[in-house]
Design a protein around this motif. Structure first.
Motif, PDB file in Angstrom:
ATOM      1  N   ARG A 146     -53.594  44.992 -53.322  1.00 23.35           N
ATOM      2  CA  ARG A 146     -52.150  44.704 -53.404  1.00 23.35           C
ATOM      3  C   ARG A 146     -51.820  44.025 -54.727  1.00 23.35           C
ATOM      4  O   ARG A 146     -50.766  44.275 -55.320  1.00 23.35           O
ATOM      5  CB  ARG A 146     -51.735  43.874 -52.198  1.00 23.35           C
ATOM      6  N   PHE A 162     -45.067  45.441 -46.832  1.00 27.99           N
ATOM      7  CA  PHE A 162     -44.896  46.429 -47.892  1.00 27.99           C
ATOM      8  C   PHE A 162     -44.228  47.659 -47.303  1.00 27.99           C
ATOM      9  O   PHE A 162     -44.427  47.971 -46.130  1.00 27.99           O
ATOM     10  CB  PHE A 162     -46.251  46.816 -48.499  1.00 27.99           C
ATOM     11  N   MET A 201     -48.791  51.639 -51.078  1.00 31.32           N
ATOM     12  CA  MET A 201     -48.058  51.186 -52.270  1.00 31.32           C
ATOM     13  C   MET A 201     -47.792  52.315 -53.264  1.00 31.32           C
ATOM     14  O   MET A 201     -47.325  52.061 -54.373  1.00 31.32           O
ATOM     15  CB  MET A 201     -48.837  50.068 -52.964  1.00 31.32           C
TER      16      MET A 201
END
Ligand code: HPA
Length: 275
Positions: A98, A149, A223
């Motif tokens: 991350r 997220f 992501m």
């Protein structure tokens, strides 16, 4: 402190250390850390200097970032990873990925050592992971902090990027390296599997088995990072030979195959383009 704030602290710290945005991040698994030595004029950052960065407790896993320019790309290698079996939470296991995502990394290359389940695999083989089975008993994207997220329900149809897979295969062919394709099944460990578990995994469609990679690949995919994963087969999986498995054997075999892997990694770093 909230998890997201810890990630921000690590990102803030690394931005003060790195001369530019890393385009590629690479996780070097068990016995595979040697590649980092190939990065010219590298910056070395020990994990303990990075706020909230988890530290590996496993032999064969160093604990530092090595960052530098390689061909087209500024590359950040993560020498040593943490595993769920070390007692870390999945949030901690995914933390470095991350951080990479928020630093602007667009390509993640994962490496690991695995046991060969498919009868066509031999220790020393390199396998391009084209899909996985998460058998760790927990989804690494589960979060106490709600919608940590985006997206909340990420697609996992295409975790491993097709273009990167084709590039790996092209490089392997040009260098006379055999690179097979396989499905990776992740168990939580730390024990190796039983022979019955390996027979089950084979029936489920797995070619190789390990204790890492899946949480990292899933966090990256969420992501929007392109993922590529290469495994080094270190041993026949449990029950395929008439002897017990050891971590020492895993380290020894991966070291032997690491020069072939390094050729592929170097070429990827030189040639990957972001779009
Ligand atoms: N099982 C699980 N993880 C592994 C193995 C294995 O046989 N070999 C290397 N990592």
């Amino acid at each position: 402190m909230m998890y997201k704030d810890k990630i921000s602290e690590a990102v803030k710290f690394l931005k003060t250390k790195l001369p530019k945005r890393p385009q590629i991040a690479m996780v070097l698994g068990s016995g595979l850390g040697g590649f980092a030595k190939e990065i010219p004029s590298a910056i070395d950052i020990p994990y303990e200097d990075i706020p909230f960065w988890p530290k590996s407790t496993v032999p064969g896993h160093a604990g530092h970032l090595v960052c530098g320019q390689m061909g087209n790309n500024y590359v950040m290698t993560l020498n040593g990873r943490v595993h769920y079996y070390e007692g870390y939470s999945m949030d901690e296991v995914a933390f470095p990925i991350r951080v990479c995502g928020l630093l602007g990394v667009k390509t993640l290359i994962l490496t690991n050592a695995s046991g060969g389940i498919n009868y066509g695999l031999t220790p020393g083989d390199l396998v391009l992971i084209y899909d996985h089975i998460n058998f760790m008993g927990v989804n690494p994207l589960r979060s106490e902090e709600g919608n940590l997220f985006e997206p909340r329900f990420p697609d996992m149809t295409f975790v491993y990027d097709h273009k990167l897979m084709m590039l790996c295969e092209q490089v392997a062919e040009e260098n006379d390296i055999t690179l097979k394709r396989g499905v990776y099944i992740a168990f939580s460990g730390p024990s190796f599997e039983t022979p019955a578990e390996i027979r089950m995994a084979r029936i489920l469609g797995a070619d190789i088995v390990g204790m890492s990679t899946v949480p990292e690949a899933m966090a990256a995919k969420q992501m929007g990072i392109r993922v590529c994963a290469i495994s080094c087969v270190a041993n026949y999986a449990a029950g395929m030979e008439d002897k017990p498995l050891t971590h020492e054997e895993v380290l020894e075999e991966t070291k032997k195959a690491s020069s072939k892997l390094a050729i592929i990694l170097r070429s990827l770093c030189d040639t990957v383009k972001e779009s």
